[in-house]
Design a protein around this motif. Sequence first.
Motif, PDB file in Angstrom:
ATOM      1  N   PHE A 117       1.001  -1.269  -0.052  1.00 35.59           N
ATOM      2  CA  PHE A 117      -0.124  -0.003  -0.065  1.00 35.59           C
ATOM      3  C   PHE A 117       0.891   1.093   0.211  1.00 35.59           C
ATOM      4  N   SER A 118       1.529   1.548  -1.254  1.00 34.87           N
ATOM      5  CA  SER A 118       2.446   2.567  -1.174  1.00 34.87           C
ATOM      6  C   SER A 118       2.227   3.208  -2.634  1.00 34.87           C
ATOM      7  N   ASP A 119       3.312   4.202  -2.752  1.00 36.42           N
ATOM      8  CA  ASP A 119       3.202   5.035  -3.858  1.00 36.42           C
ATOM      9  C   ASP A 119       4.220   4.055  -4.897  1.00 36.42           C
ATOM     10  N   ILE A 139      11.436  -0.351  -1.676  1.00 38.21           N
ATOM     11  CA  ILE A 139      11.114  -1.536  -2.149  1.00 38.21           C
ATOM     12  C   ILE A 139      12.427  -2.343  -3.186  1.00 38.21           C
ATOM     13  N   ALA A 140      12.931  -1.582  -4.079  1.00 35.25           N
ATOM     14  CA  ALA A 140      13.811  -1.988  -4.832  1.00 35.25           C
ATOM     15  C   ALA A 140      14.987  -2.540  -4.130  1.00 35.25           C
ATOM     16  N   SER A 141      15.543  -1.727  -3.083  1.00 35.70           N
ATOM     17  CA  SER A 141      16.749  -2.315  -2.415  1.00 35.70           C
ATOM     18  C   SER A 141      16.353  -3.611  -1.641  1.00 35.70           C
ATOM     19  N   ALA A 142      15.297  -3.683  -1.161  1.00 33.43           N
ATOM     20  CA  ALA A 142      14.759  -4.872  -0.343  1.00 33.43           C
ATOM     21  C   ALA A 142      14.715  -6.168  -1.192  1.00 33.43           C
ATOM     22  N   ALA A 143      14.213  -6.016  -2.387  1.00 30.08           N
ATOM     23  CA  ALA A 143      14.038  -6.835  -3.462  1.00 30.08           C
ATOM     24  C   ALA A 143      15.468  -7.344  -3.850  1.00 30.08           C
TER      25      ALA A 143
HETATM   26  C1  LIG Z   1       2.680   3.518   3.452  1.00 31.30           C
HETATM   27  C2  LIG Z   1       4.079   2.900   3.018  1.00 31.30           C
HETATM   28  C3  LIG Z   1       4.571   3.447   1.682  1.00 31.30           C
HETATM   29  C4  LIG Z   1       5.740   3.084   0.966  1.00 31.30           C
HETATM   30  N1  LIG Z   1       6.171   3.633  -0.102  1.00 31.30           N
HETATM   31  C5  LIG Z   1       7.213   3.281  -0.630  1.00 31.30           C
HETATM   32  C6  LIG Z   1       7.615   3.786  -1.779  1.00 31.30           C
HETATM   33  O1  LIG Z   1       6.873   4.316  -2.666  1.00 31.30           O
HETATM   34  N2  LIG Z   1       8.856   3.333  -2.472  1.00 31.30           N
HETATM   35  C7  LIG Z   1       9.696   2.297  -1.485  1.00 31.30           C
HETATM   36  O2  LIG Z   1      10.653   1.829  -2.335  1.00 31.30           O
HETATM   37  N3  LIG Z   1       9.447   2.016  -0.509  1.00 31.30           N
HETATM   38  C8  LIG Z   1       8.264   2.573   0.157  1.00 31.30           C
HETATM   39  N4  LIG Z   1       7.881   2.012   1.403  1.00 31.30           N
HETATM   40  C9  LIG Z   1       8.901   1.144   2.092  1.00 31.30           C
HETATM   41  C10 LIG Z   1       8.872  -0.277   1.461  1.00 31.30           C
HETATM   42  O3  LIG Z   1       7.829  -0.507   1.559  1.00 31.30           O
HETATM   43  C11 LIG Z   1       9.868  -1.244   2.183  1.00 31.30           C
HETATM   44  O4  LIG Z   1      10.901  -0.678   2.293  1.00 31.30           O
HETATM   45  C12 LIG Z   1      10.017  -2.525   1.784  1.00 31.30           C
HETATM   46  O5  LIG Z   1       8.636  -2.986   1.627  1.00 31.30           O
HETATM   47  C13 LIG Z   1      10.876  -3.480   2.771  1.00 31.30           C
HETATM   48  O6  LIG Z   1      10.741  -4.527   2.113  1.00 31.30           O
HETATM   49  P1  LIG Z   1      11.057  -5.842   3.134  1.00 31.30           P
HETATM   50  O7  LIG Z   1      10.583  -7.317   2.199  1.00 31.30           O
HETATM   51  O8  LIG Z   1      12.372  -5.625   3.595  1.00 31.30           O
HETATM   52  O9  LIG Z   1       9.984  -5.711   4.396  1.00 31.30           O
HETATM   53  P2  LIG Z   1       8.321  -5.806   4.210  1.00 31.30           P
HETATM   54  O10 LIG Z   1       7.826  -5.055   3.134  1.00 31.30           O
HETATM   55  O11 LIG Z   1       8.102  -4.603   5.692  1.00 31.30           O
HETATM   56  O12 LIG Z   1       7.908  -7.247   4.523  1.00 31.30           O
HETATM   57  C14 LIG Z   1       7.772  -7.879   5.828  1.00 31.30           C
HETATM   58  C15 LIG Z   1       6.882  -8.781   5.452  1.00 31.30           C
HETATM   59  O13 LIG Z   1       7.133  -9.877   6.697  1.00 31.30           O
HETATM   60  C16 LIG Z   1       6.078 -10.111   7.144  1.00 31.30           C
HETATM   61  N5  LIG Z   1       6.229 -10.581   8.502  1.00 31.30           N
HETATM   62  C17 LIG Z   1       6.775  -9.716   9.626  1.00 31.30           C
HETATM   63  N6  LIG Z   1       6.739 -10.570  10.818  1.00 31.30           N
HETATM   64  C18 LIG Z   1       6.519 -11.894  10.169  1.00 31.30           C
HETATM   65  C19 LIG Z   1       6.421 -13.225  10.966  1.00 31.30           C
HETATM   66  N7  LIG Z   1       6.976 -13.061  12.236  1.00 31.30           N
HETATM   67  N8  LIG Z   1       6.215 -14.327  10.531  1.00 31.30           N
HETATM   68  C20 LIG Z   1       5.735 -14.200   9.218  1.00 31.30           C
HETATM   69  N9  LIG Z   1       5.715 -13.048   8.285  1.00 31.30           N
HETATM   70  C21 LIG Z   1       6.162 -11.807   8.932  1.00 31.30           C
HETATM   71  C22 LIG Z   1       4.867  -8.939   7.186  1.00 31.30           C
HETATM   72  O14 LIG Z   1       3.686  -9.175   7.256  1.00 31.30           O
HETATM   73  C23 LIG Z   1       5.416  -8.502   5.674  1.00 31.30           C
HETATM   74  O15 LIG Z   1       4.792  -9.079   4.725  1.00 31.30           O
HETATM   75  C24 LIG Z   1       6.973   2.338   1.928  1.00 31.30           C
HETATM   76  C25 LIG Z   1       6.289   1.718   3.097  1.00 31.30           C
HETATM   77  C26 LIG Z   1       4.925   2.061   3.549  1.00 31.30           C
HETATM   78  C27 LIG Z   1       4.526   1.378   4.925  1.00 31.30           C
END
Ligand SMILES: Cc1cc2nc3c(=O)[nH]c(=O)nc-3n(C[C@H](O)[C@H](O)[C@H](O)COP(=O)(O)OP(=O)(O)OC[C@H]3O[C@@H](n4cnc5c(N)ncnc54)[C@H](O)[C@@H]3O)c2cc1C
Length: 545
Positions: A171-173, A522-526
Amino acid sequence: MPLLVANVPWPGEDIDPTAVVAAHLALPEAALAAVRLLKRSVDGRRRPPTWLANYRVDLSGGEQAEAALLRSPPHGVRPFTARDEVRFADQDPASVPRVAWPAGHRPIVVGAGPAGLFAALRLGEAGAPAILLERGEPVERRHHDVRAFWRHARLDPDSNVVFGEGGAGAFSDGKIYTRRRDGELGWVFRRLVEHGADPAVLEEGWAHLGTDRIREILPRLRARLAELGVEVRFRARAEGFLVEGGRCVGVRLATGEELRGAPVLVATGHSARDTWQAMLEAGAAAEQRPIHIGARVEHPQRLIDEARYGPGLFGSARGGLPAASYRLTSNPPGGRARPAHTFCMCPGGTVVAATNLPERVVVNGMSYSGRRAAYANSAVVVEVTPADYPGSDPLAGARFQDAIEARAWQVGGGEFRAPAQLVSDLLAGRASGGVPRVSYTLGVTPGDLREVLPEPLVEGMVAALRHFDRQIAGFAGPEAVLIAPETRTTAPLRFLRGPDYQSPTLPGLVPLGEGAGYAGGIASAALDGFRAAQALIERTCPARA
Ligand SMILES: Cc1cc2nc3c(=O)[nH]c(=O)nc-3n(C[C@H](O)[C@H](O)[C@H](O)COP(=O)(O)OP(=O)(O)OC[C@H]3O[C@@H](n4cnc5c(N)ncnc54)[C@H](O)[C@@H]3O)c2cc1C
């Protein structure tokens, strides 16, 4: 050698650019053998602002003609080098053969955000029978849960804006602002396009997906994972980690079920504080890390468009130009106030409630792919260092965030109403008695953000907002509203890991993505997910990587 022709006016979607590029080179169209779009972006400094594009061009006369042109090249023309070849490659440079995975090595990926999803995808492509655990719901159900929260303040602590399929980015941009599209990032971008992203993201300098598009991509990615033999389980929260002989050998789910498998890739994001606690208890070492905290500032999109593009150029008068955006920084001389910057700007977007915890207020920003909402928002965030944290343990930063979120709940008056203040009132040092209509759906409580945020953060925001007002007319004007607090900008801790991506104190556990302190979007996490999976593939099947 082919040519790189930069900054040519972009003729528009589905229009053959040969004529404009030929005109730019002062050549007849027949002199151009091939023209390939590499990247496009808006030049907001031009009046009127214009879409510009870079092309790779092959001349019909071959190398001789190209060398002749390069002897006295027109503006913006240079050789298309071997580095460009890599950077703009449209091949997938990192594909792996799919082979039988050694028995007894079933990787467990925890978290289906970008890091976990792309790690699982890469592992699946290599033939690993991985299991992907997600505490939240598939995106279709999650969408209903999020709507129920935004409309009726009904929060599901495991299925919300930060938890559920797609992670915090769903749910982001959906900004995926990276200058590169080659190598591993190219792999990420191409997978996004294969599963439904607009192919333009491969060319746009400031690409973004939008919440609606992300919602279409995720079910396709899920189906692809199933095809590859990856088991995806929802409502599967990892509550603890199984440790034997000093190694992580699996996870314990909240239901009590134990799943054995290794390694365990933990990609649980910046909001899973309970999982950080469990990782620390299992023996994974972590250290504190600085973060940024502040508030969302919201303006009418019209104000940003006009400031960026010129008077009258907003809404439909903007023509083909995108909703204007900005990226601003403030670093007051002599350390008078803390450095600050705008973060995660959402043109044509909305400010959203983004907590996973009851009785806590957290805001963030999102937009749809069209970026058509009437508002523009960004977070104005100020540097916070471990010296601010109430302790030296790795979770002290999370306690610092949590205290602000709890205060915001109190000041907002409950039911996830967010504290708000006019920018002009904050600068004048007075509480707001009212604010204009804002996009935040759960209601705001006008007042004084000094009651929510620590004074050094408010000082940093005040200095920054004054500075930003000099760059964008009206930034601190009567239409500008602050909605607080924005605390979840990233993780306030980093889990240690070695060159093999494993925790040095708990082998078998791989801390991944933003929650582990290794990504900021998003990109750096992926990308982090891809790299960790690749390291695992190389370790497990050295001959096949
Ligand atoms: C509202 C919003 C807008 C954003 N906009 C942008 C944007 O425009 N561009 C951008 O680059 N970044 C954006 N971000 C940041 C971006 O979403 C994050 O940097 C990115 O998603 C991080 O990826 P991740 O996979 O490391 O973690 P996350 O995306 O946080 O994923 C973690 C996942 O692990 C799951 N989880 C957590 N604990 C457990 C557990 N114990 N057991 C099983 N599952 C678990 C969660 O449910 C979640 O699905 C935004 C964030 C938010 C909240």
